[in-house]
Design a protein around this motif. Structure first.
Motif, mmCIF file in Angstrom:
data_model
loop_
_atom_site.group_PDB
_atom_site.id
_atom_site.type_symbol
_atom_site.label_atom_id
_atom_site.label_comp_id
_atom_site.label_asym_id
_atom_site.label_seq_id
_atom_site.Cartn_x
_atom_site.Cartn_y
_atom_site.Cartn_z
ATOM 1 N N ARG A 1 -4.345 12.340 5.094
ATOM 2 C CA ARG A 1 -3.672 13.454 4.414
ATOM 3 C C ARG A 1 -4.038 13.385 2.933
ATOM 4 O O ARG A 1 -3.805 12.364 2.297
ATOM 5 C CB ARG A 1 -2.155 13.341 4.589
ATOM 6 C CG ARG A 1 -1.382 14.421 3.830
ATOM 7 C CD ARG A 1 0.108 14.121 3.793
ATOM 8 N NE ARG A 1 0.709 14.228 5.120
ATOM 9 C CZ ARG A 1 1.794 13.539 5.488
ATOM 10 N NH1 ARG A 1 2.355 12.678 4.650
ATOM 11 N NH2 ARG A 1 2.305 13.688 6.696
ATOM 12 N N ASN A 2 -4.608 14.430 2.431
ATOM 13 C CA ASN A 2 -5.022 14.500 1.024
ATOM 14 C C ASN A 2 -5.800 13.269 0.595
ATOM 15 O O ASN A 2 -5.515 12.657 -0.431
ATOM 16 C CB ASN A 2 -3.791 14.647 0.105
ATOM 17 C CG ASN A 2 -2.994 15.894 0.449
ATOM 18 O OD1 ASN A 2 -3.569 16.886 0.908
ATOM 19 N ND2 ASN A 2 -1.688 15.820 0.249
ATOM 20 N N GLY A 3 -6.724 12.866 1.416
ATOM 21 C CA GLY A 3 -7.587 11.754 1.024
ATOM 22 C C GLY A 3 -6.967 10.383 1.196
ATOM 23 O O GLY A 3 -7.532 9.384 0.768
ATOM 24 N N THR A 4 -5.804 10.309 1.822
ATOM 25 C CA THR A 4 -5.159 9.022 2.028
ATOM 26 C C THR A 4 -4.925 8.793 3.528
ATOM 27 O O THR A 4 -4.513 9.705 4.247
ATOM 28 C CB THR A 4 -3.794 8.963 1.294
ATOM 29 O OG1 THR A 4 -4.039 9.141 -0.098
ATOM 30 C CG2 THR A 4 -3.085 7.641 1.528
ATOM 31 N N VAL A 5 -5.210 7.561 3.955
ATOM 32 C CA VAL A 5 -4.945 7.206 5.351
ATOM 33 C C VAL A 5 -3.451 6.953 5.506
ATOM 34 O O VAL A 5 -2.859 6.199 4.728
ATOM 35 C CB VAL A 5 -5.738 5.951 5.761
ATOM 36 C CG1 VAL A 5 -5.362 5.523 7.171
ATOM 37 C CG2 VAL A 5 -7.235 6.213 5.647
ATOM 38 N N VAL A 6 -2.846 7.588 6.500
ATOM 39 C CA VAL A 6 -1.405 7.462 6.703
ATOM 40 C C VAL A 6 -1.125 6.884 8.087
ATOM 41 O O VAL A 6 -1.712 7.316 9.079
ATOM 42 C CB VAL A 6 -0.718 8.852 6.578
ATOM 43 C CG1 VAL A 6 0.786 8.722 6.828
ATOM 44 C CG2 VAL A 6 -1.002 9.468 5.227
ATOM 45 N N LYS B 1 3.743 5.880 6.440
ATOM 46 C CA LYS B 1 3.415 4.913 5.391
ATOM 47 C C LYS B 1 1.979 5.146 4.956
ATOM 48 O O LYS B 1 1.070 5.168 5.783
ATOM 49 C CB LYS B 1 3.571 3.493 5.943
ATOM 50 C CG LYS B 1 3.311 2.418 4.898
ATOM 51 C CD LYS B 1 3.504 1.038 5.515
ATOM 52 C CE LYS B 1 3.055 -0.071 4.558
ATOM 53 N NZ LYS B 1 3.743 -0.092 3.272
ATOM 54 N N ALA B 2 1.796 5.367 3.642
ATOM 55 C CA ALA B 2 0.438 5.542 3.122
ATOM 56 C C ALA B 2 -0.243 4.181 3.117
ATOM 57 O O ALA B 2 0.344 3.195 2.669
ATOM 58 C CB ALA B 2 0.487 6.116 1.717
ATOM 59 N N LEU B 3 -1.469 4.112 3.635
ATOM 60 C CA LEU B 3 -2.128 2.815 3.761
ATOM 61 C C LEU B 3 -3.168 2.605 2.662
ATOM 62 O O LEU B 3 -3.094 1.642 1.899
ATOM 63 C CB LEU B 3 -2.790 2.695 5.140
ATOM 64 C CG LEU B 3 -3.414 1.347 5.462
ATOM 65 C CD1 LEU B 3 -2.342 0.273 5.613
ATOM 66 C CD2 LEU B 3 -4.242 1.428 6.741
ATOM 67 N N ILE B 4 -4.135 3.494 2.585
ATOM 68 C CA ILE B 4 -5.244 3.296 1.643
ATOM 69 C C ILE B 4 -5.926 4.643 1.426
ATOM 70 O O ILE B 4 -5.938 5.496 2.327
ATOM 71 C CB ILE B 4 -6.246 2.259 2.211
ATOM 72 C CG1 ILE B 4 -7.366 1.963 1.216
ATOM 73 C CG2 ILE B 4 -6.822 2.708 3.553
ATOM 74 C CD1 ILE B 4 -8.309 0.838 1.670
ATOM 75 N N LYS B 5 -6.444 4.831 0.227
ATOM 76 C CA LYS B 5 -7.215 6.054 -0.017
ATOM 77 C C LYS B 5 -8.566 5.930 0.685
ATOM 78 O O LYS B 5 -9.194 4.873 0.661
ATOM 79 C CB LYS B 5 -7.427 6.242 -1.522
ATOM 80 C CG LYS B 5 -6.173 6.697 -2.266
ATOM 81 C CD LYS B 5 -6.569 7.467 -3.518
ATOM 82 C CE LYS B 5 -5.417 8.201 -4.165
ATOM 83 N NZ LYS B 5 -4.705 9.150 -3.271
ATOM 84 N N GLU C 1 -7.368 14.994 11.099
ATOM 85 C CA GLU C 1 -6.385 15.995 10.688
ATOM 86 C C GLU C 1 -5.020 15.674 11.266
ATOM 87 O O GLU C 1 -4.898 15.404 12.461
ATOM 88 C CB GLU C 1 -6.814 17.388 11.152
ATOM 89 C CG GLU C 1 -7.953 17.971 10.357
ATOM 90 C CD GLU C 1 -9.306 17.402 10.762
ATOM 91 O OE1 GLU C 1 -9.431 16.943 11.918
ATOM 92 O OE2 GLU C 1 -10.228 17.372 9.916
ATOM 93 N N GLU C 2 -4.004 15.747 10.431
ATOM 94 C CA GLU C 2 -2.675 15.411 10.927
ATOM 95 C C GLU C 2 -2.091 16.518 11.809
ATOM 96 O O GLU C 2 -1.119 16.293 12.503
ATOM 97 C CB GLU C 2 -1.723 15.095 9.762
ATOM 98 C CG GLU C 2 -1.353 16.281 8.907
ATOM 99 C CD GLU C 2 -0.225 15.912 7.950
ATOM 100 O OE1 GLU C 2 0.834 15.469 8.434
ATOM 101 O OE2 GLU C 2 -0.422 16.040 6.738
#
Lengths: 528, 887
Positions: free
Chosen positions: B665-670, B678-682, B645-646
């Motif tokens: 966050r919302n199913g995406t690794v940040v 930076k969004a990394l990967i779902k 959780e962020e």
């Protein structure tokens, strides 16, 4: 008498030039050639010119002694047998000889640096040194670690190379303890075992182990003895050059076949007639004899050295040591990796790895195989002359490691016959152009303009010496006719002749070489 | 010496551990001795008459120990006010090491949970010495307590000898110290001087002044004086005229007819001046010298004698690093005293004492000295005239009383240039060049100076500690040659610890690192791997295995699962790491062992890897685990927090301070650094997480991705590797492997403690199920509480439980563990049937046979390899059914 060490007015090969005061020059020439040949020298050229006998030589000392024998007989007690003995000492052994020839086949100039096996391949800055299967890149520490077998084993084990379990033992009792720790059958051997001498394989009883210890501890100068797990399978020797397997040979058991007449001792004597068998390190195979290992093997078959085996009976003499079947192409890819890793871990650019395994075509781990030793300066004969299978050009591979395809180790050599001033002008211009230049002339020897030897050095000897210099990128050699006539050339090839060309120089000129009177032209050639 | 037996037994060491790497006490090696004070447990120092006085008399230098009081005499003060024996042992062990010449300062003594048993901890540099010093300390304390005598001087002398034997010699030491100053790691490969500097593929080896690039050929050339001279001449290096000779007569003829008197006669092969005789002018002298040289080598050389002083120039990597003038042991006559007396006077110099560690050695008049004196026309009892120089030795070796004077700064550049050429032409990377010159500040050519010898593996002592002049840090020059600026010989090391998930994280991070093309060495509970090659298959989560990987010349990067057992037993297997990942600290297995009773105790142990993070490294910590998050304070490098959780508080405040974090966050690794994101990967692209449904696998993935980011692996590689790291058997055997069987689901997992099982049960909710079965066992070395708790969890979550006896009963009676587990199971609210099957393989087949559509089977793999084998065997036996991973 004089020695013409390089290409000369008589031949392209080094010759001995003898002015014969009385007697037949032809007879002396023929005899001098024969005596040298009989001693083991590779010489074939001889001729006469007036009262001069001109005979090829391989080694100066042998040539001088041969001449003395031919002219004066055994006046000072020397015999041809002495000469052969001397030749055994000073002529190149088979391994170094193979490398010498491999370099020559590639057009790389080769010279000996000492009375042993040390060779210089190439000239000046392009040179590399070789001593048997030691290169100048062979690390002394790698050699030391390879020799220290317990240490080598420990390091190899740590990086995941399979090695036999076991350890160094202090006495017979300890040998038995160590054997019990390992369990099953063991190998007992001197730490400094060579050619499989005093190595006891596959023993398990207390009595055998104690006896093996006693023999192994007195076999070598170093009394340390190792007890290790017996690894079933054949002994292999794998040659690794720069992280790649260059060749692998499998050792086969040696048998003699009875004829119902001769004793085993006599049959073994016959085996020893094989020229590859000998005590020296250059011999790929050890002589067989009634040593304790052999006696133990024989007694295991209910025989002794004086037994006369019936005709056609095979008698086992050595379990290994006949490394003679090439198996290079069989090696499993995973084993390739292990062998390369073993050489790298010990720290050797060229390594002879002793491996025991049933079959190198299967992964070592799968069959309980192990690496016993990683040796520096491995022998090459077993790969060059296997009894069975394909010959592996390991000599060419080692030379190619130092001189990749397309390089022949040569630096530009300009022979100057137009005088000292011209030679100096050319050398100065080359130095000016940033080429590290060596110069031999009547004013001395210069490297990049610095006088390194004073006096008249417009001689072949001085030019020959200067080619040892590890930094020079080009050589300017003042080469007066007198030097050619009296000494022969210092080099087998030159790239340009600056001044009037002498016949011997012309014969030495490379195909792309020029004869010129222009310093600029010679400069261009030397910078090419 | 006879000790009454009962007394010997009354203060005993339970165990003595050498913690060779960073450990719970210190960053450097310590000895941790568990001492049972026995009948002395209630006897503080002030309670035994005469005890303190005896100790203070025997070891008066302990007055320097400041102890907790913080000033000189502090420890003596503690003795007077009364302190316990464990504390005294610690101080004596430190003092004995110091007296043996090895200065160490840190020590601790701590109570254990058992009364009268203490941990005595002290630093060491040499393990052999330290262990021996500890034994002597015990003797000293007991002797003082029992009013016995002890020959403390003899003990100190013995310890000093042990230290000299087993410590590195001064030459090697200087290189290792210089390496240390540059943070280059070092480790000894044998008990002599062979040392590995650096790790893995960046390692180099040295042995005194010999490196792995010192050529064997160059060494043998340096041994051959005649060839060396020929090569030196070709390079224009001034050398004396000389020739090999065949006999004594030939030597004299060569001397007079070709070389010219005076001459030097020396062996063709040899070094260190052995068999060399100089300045010979008579036939008799030449004959004698020939015999002396012949004793060393078959071939002998006669060369022109060059007058002047002996100099040794040290060339390293083509640079002149140091130069010394060397004078052999000698005395100057005064017309009154004998040679023997003059020597005795010289030996009064306090710098001349016995042994090798001193700047100067004593001059000894032995048979060699007598021969040399005879040669000069003296005996030890002659009285040389005033001003006459009498040599006691020919060579200037420090060990035989010679002196060395540093002259590095006054060497003429042309002389230096010749020395460098000499090293080059022979081919040595490190060479000691022997020069004879009357004035070293002038070019050799001007003064008839010559280079007489080129030595491989030259001694460094004369430069490190010259008798006169400035010491030169030659070790630094050697280190700099082997490791050019910017290369400290280190490869990236990532250490992973925690209660659960560490093997998965270790394997996953290895998989990501391999995506960069590097050869990765990995140790974990399943073994040691070098890329795909498994070189050991035992539990390899300890320091020895890590050491093996760091020795491997192929390895470009290393990932080490680091279990608590190894840390407690021997410290870490590496001195620092670039990445330390701590997954979680929970009520895990093994509590109650080795004096570790609470998760906080465990955290203290596992924190070691965080403390080992280098200044430019990163600790990757679980923000949601308070014990783990608290480790951030102990990291000298950067910290990255991970959490699902962020809005995790720790993570939020770390980001507010500009720190790094990774979260979902919302199913995406940040990835985040401060407020940059930076969004990394779902998450659903990471197969291991089962579409993000298995929370603990999501956490594991976050730790790995965060670590990879901090290792500067490019984002594309990270994403690519994350997407292809599954949880099938080949990736992490026994770690949540999912197999379909007859329409049911089989999960194989190694989890064997309370939190692991709890997470597993939660994760199992993802799979549809009609009936749940568990096959479970327990190793015997868990606390009864934990085993019972596991039984309870199983009983709550499964319809049927099959238990079997483990092969690793670890000290329990057969059936005992099963009994405890059953007690827990009885409390469970769901379980209907509990079956016990003795043979684990039979048990496995039994439960696999039961699986039908809608069934869920948890197979707990205690011995992963064998369990996986059985499953594979079972599956391959079912030809009709296809083996397929759910992912």
């Amino acid at each position: 008498m004089r020695l013409l060490r390089g290409p000369n007015v008589w031949a392209r090969v080094p010759v001995l030039e003898v002015s014969v005061a009385y007697g037949s020059a032809a007879l002396i020439a023929a005899e001098l050639l024969r005596v040298q040949q009989d001693a083991g020298c590779r010489v074939s050229f001889s001729r006469t010119s007036g009262s001069k006998a001109i005979v090829e030589f391989e080694d100066e000392e042998i040539a001088r002694r041969a001449l003395s024998l031919v002219l004066y007989g055994s006046r000072d007690g020397a015999t041809e047998a002495d000469l052969r003995e001397c030749a055994d000492d000073v002529l190149l052994g088979p391994n170094t000889r193979a490398l010498y020839d491999a370099a020559r086949r590639r057009g790389i100039p080769v010279r000996r640096l000492d009375r042993g096996s040390l060779l210089q391949l190439g000239y000046g800055i392009r040179q590399h040194r070789l001593c048997g299967a030691f290169t100048e890149q062979t690390s002394s520490l790698g050699e030391t670690i390879g020799w220290d077998k317990p240490l080598a084993k420990e390091i190899l084990r740590a990086v995941g190379v399979p090695v036999p379990e076991g350890r160094r033992v202090t006495d017979a009792e300890d040998a038995w303890t160590a054997a019990s720790e390992v369990g099953g059958t063991v190998v007992v051997k001197p730490e400094a075992a060579n050619h499989g001498r005093s190595v006891f394989i596959g023993i398990s009883s207390r009595a055998d182990i104690v006896a093996a210890f006693e023999s192994a501890s007195t076999a070598a100068e170093n009394p340390s003895v190792l007890v290790e797990r017996f690894i079933p399978g054949a002994e292999h020797r794998v040659l690794v050059v720069d992280g790649k397997v260059a060749a692998a040979a499998r050792g086969d058991a040696l048998y003699v076949t009875g004829d119902g007449i001769r004793t085993i001792a006599q049959l073994m004597d016959e085996v020893n007639l094989d020229p590859r068998r000998g005590e020296s390190a250059e011999c790929p195979l050890s002589p067989v004899g009634p040593d304790e290992v052999t006696l133990a093997i024989l007694s295991g078959q209910g025989l002794a050295v004086h037994s006369v085996p019936p005709s056609g009976t095979q008698v086992l003499i050595q379990r290994n040591g006949n490394l003679s079947t090439d198996v290079t192409d069989r090696i499993h890819p995973g084993n390739h990796e292990i062998f390369a890793l073993a050489a790298q871990t010990i720290g050797l650019d060229i390594a002879g790895i002793d491996v025991v395994a049933e079959d190198l075509a299967r992964p070592l781990q799968e069959q309980g195989g192990a690496i016993l030793e990683v040796n520096s300066m491995p022998g090459l004969m077993m790969h060059l002359h296997p009894e069975h299978g394909v010959r592996r050009p390991v000599d060419d591979i080692i030379v190619a490691k130092l001189f990749p395809e397309g390089s022949d180790g040569r630096i530009p050599i300009i022979a100057v016959t137009a005088g000292t001033a011209v030679a100096q002008a050319l050398a100065a211009a080359l130095t000016q152009a940033g080429v590290c230049t060596g110069l031999t002339c009547t004013a001395g020897v210069f490297v990049n303009g610095r006088l390194v030897r004073s006096g008249n050095h417009a001689t072949s000897r001085s030019a020959y010496d200067l080619l040892l210099h590890p930094q020079i990128e080009a050589m300017v050699a003042e080469t007066p006719e007198s030097a050619i006539v009296e000494e022969g050339l210092a080099f087998d090839r030159c790239d340009a002749i600056l001044g009037p060309p002498h016949r011997v120089l012309l014969e030495s000129l490379t195909p792309a070489g020029v004869v010129t009177d222009s310093v600029e032209r010679a400069l261009a050639i030397a910078r090419r | 010496m006879f000790h009454p037996r009962i007394r010997d037994q009354d203060m005993e060491f339970r165990k003595v551990l050498a913690l060779r790497g960073p450990n719970v006490w210190a960053h450097s090696p310590v000895i941790e001795a568990w001492v049972d004070l026995g009948r002395w447990k209630n006897s503080p120092s002030d309670s035994i008459p005469g005890f303190n006085e005896r100790l203070m008399t025997w070891l008066p230098s302990m007055v320097e120990h400041r102890c907790s009081i913080g000033e000189r005499g502090g420890f003596f003060e503690r003795l007077r006010t009364g302190t316990y024996f464990a504390h005294i042992l610690e101080h004596i062990a430190l003092e004995l090491q110091t007296l043996a010449g090895v200065d160490v300062g840190y020590g601790r003594a701590r109570e254990t949970s058992e009364e009268g048993v203490y941990k005595v901890v002290f630093k060491y540099k040499d393990e052999t010495l330290a262990r021996e010093a500890l034994k002597v300390s015990r003797e000293v304390v007991l002797a003082a307590a029992e009013n016995r005598t002890i020959d403390i001087q003899a003990e100190v002398k013995r310890l000093r000898e042990i230290a000299e034997d087993s410590m590195l010699g001064p030459s090697t030491r200087s290189i290792v110290d210089a390496a240390k100053a540059r943070r280059i790691p070092s480790s000894r490969l044998d008990k002599y001087s062979l040392v590995q500097l650096g790790h893995g593929s960046k390692q180099r080896r040295i042995r005194a002044a010999e490196t792995d690039q010192t050529g064997a050929i160059a060494q043998s050339i340096a041994q051959d004086k005649d060839l060396t001279r020929k090569l030196l001449q070709s390079a224009g290096v001034p050398t004396p005229v000389g020739f090999p000779v065949a006999s004594a007569a030939d030597a004299w003829e060569t001397a007079t007819d070709w070389v010219g008197l005076p001459v030097v006669v020396k062996p063709q092969d040899g070094n260190q001046g052995k068999g060399v005789t100089t300045n010979l002018t008579t036939q008799e002298a030449v004959f004698k010298a020939y015999e002396a040289a012949r004793a060393i080598s078959e071939s002998v050389i006669v060369e022109k004698y060059a007058p002047g002083d002996d100099y040794r120039l040290l060339v390293i990597g083509g640079r002149l690093i140091a130069a010394s003038r060397r004078d052999p042991a000698h005395v100057i006559g005064d017309g009154e005293h004998t040679v023997r007396e003059l020597v005795a006077v010289k030996n009064l110099d306090p710098r001349r004492s016995e042994g090798h560690s001193n700047v100067l050695s004593k001059i000894v008049i032995d048979t060699i000295a007598e021969q040399i004196l005879t040669f000069q026309g003296f005996t030890p009892d002659s009285v040389p005239a005033k001003g006459v120089k009498v040599l006691i030795r020919r060579n200037a070796n420090l060990s035989t009383g010679g002196t060395a004077t540093d002259v590095t700064d006054i060497i003429h550049p042309e002389v230096a240039a010749r020395a460098i050429e000499a090293a080059k032409v022979v081919g040595l990377d490190i060479a000691g060049i022997d020069v004879i010159a009357t004035d070293i500040t002038k070019p050799l050519e001007e003064q008839g100076g010559v280079i007489v010898e080129v030595n491989a593996a030259p001694g460094l002592r004369m430069h490190l500690a010259p008798s006169e002049g400035k010491p030169r840090n030659v070790g630094e020059a050697i280190t700099d040659m082997l490791f050019p600026p910017g290369n400290n010989g280190r490869i990236p090391i990532a250490a992973v610890t925690g209660t659960n998930g560490k093997t998965t994280v270790t394997r996953f991070l290895t998989h990501v690192l391999r995506g960069t093309g590097k050869t990765v060495g990995m140790t974990c509970t399943d073994g040691i791997y070098i890329n795909d090659r498994r070189i050991d298959s035992d539990d390899c989560s300890g320091p020895v295995s890590a050491g093996m990987v760091l020795m491997n010349p192929e390895v470009d990067a290393a990932v080490f699962e680091t279990a608590r057992g190894g840390i407690l037993r021997a410290g870490l297997g590496f001195d620092e790491c670039q990445i330390a990942i701590v997954t979680n600290i929970e009520e895990g297995d093994h509590l109650g062992l080795q004096d570790i009773h609470t998760p906080a105790d465990l955290a203290r142990v596992k924190r070691c890897i965080v403390e080992a993070v280098s200044r430019d490294g990163t600790a990757v910590l679980n923000a949601a685990d308070p014990l783990v998050a608290a480790m951030a304070a102990h990291c000298v490098g950067r910290v990255l927090f991970f959490a699902c959780e962020e809005d995790n508080e720790v993570l939020v405040s770390h980001r507010a301070n500009g720190g790094r974090a990774i979260f979902v966050r919302n199913g995406t690794v940040v990835l985040a650094e401060g407020f940059d994101e930076k969004a990394l990967i779902k998450v659903d692209r990471i197969p291991m997480t089962m579409n993000g449904q298995i929370r603990f696998e999501v956490e594991n993935a976050l730790a790995v991705l965060g670590a990879a980011w901090c290792m500067d692996i490019d984002v594309d590689t990270i994403v690519r590797q994350a997407a292809c790291f599954g949880s099938d058997e080949s990736k992490v055997p026994g770690r949540f492997n999912v197999i379909s069987l007859r329409g049911g689901t089989v999960i194989v997992d190694y989890g064997h403690n309370v939190p692991a099982l709890r997470a597993m049960i939660q994760a199992m909710d993802v799979f549809p199920h009609r009936r749940r079965t568990a096959l479970y066992t327990m190793a015997g070395d868990r606390r009864d509480d934990d085993i019972e708790r596991i039984g309870e969890l199983l009983g709550d979550a499964f319809d049927s439980v099959v238990i079997y006896e483990t092969v690793t009963a670890r000290g329990r009676k057969p059936g005992e563990t099963g009994g405890v587990l059953r007690q827990g199971l009885e409390k469970g609210r769901r379980v209907g049937s509990v079956v016990e099957i003795e043979d684990p393989k039979k048990a496995t087949s039994f439960v696999l046979d039961q699986v039908g559509p809608g069934d869920l089977l948890l197979l707990q793999a205690d011995a992963i390899d064998t369990t996986m084998e059985w499953v594979a065997e079972y599956m391959s036996g079912l030809r009709a059914l296809e083996l397929a991973a759910v992912s």
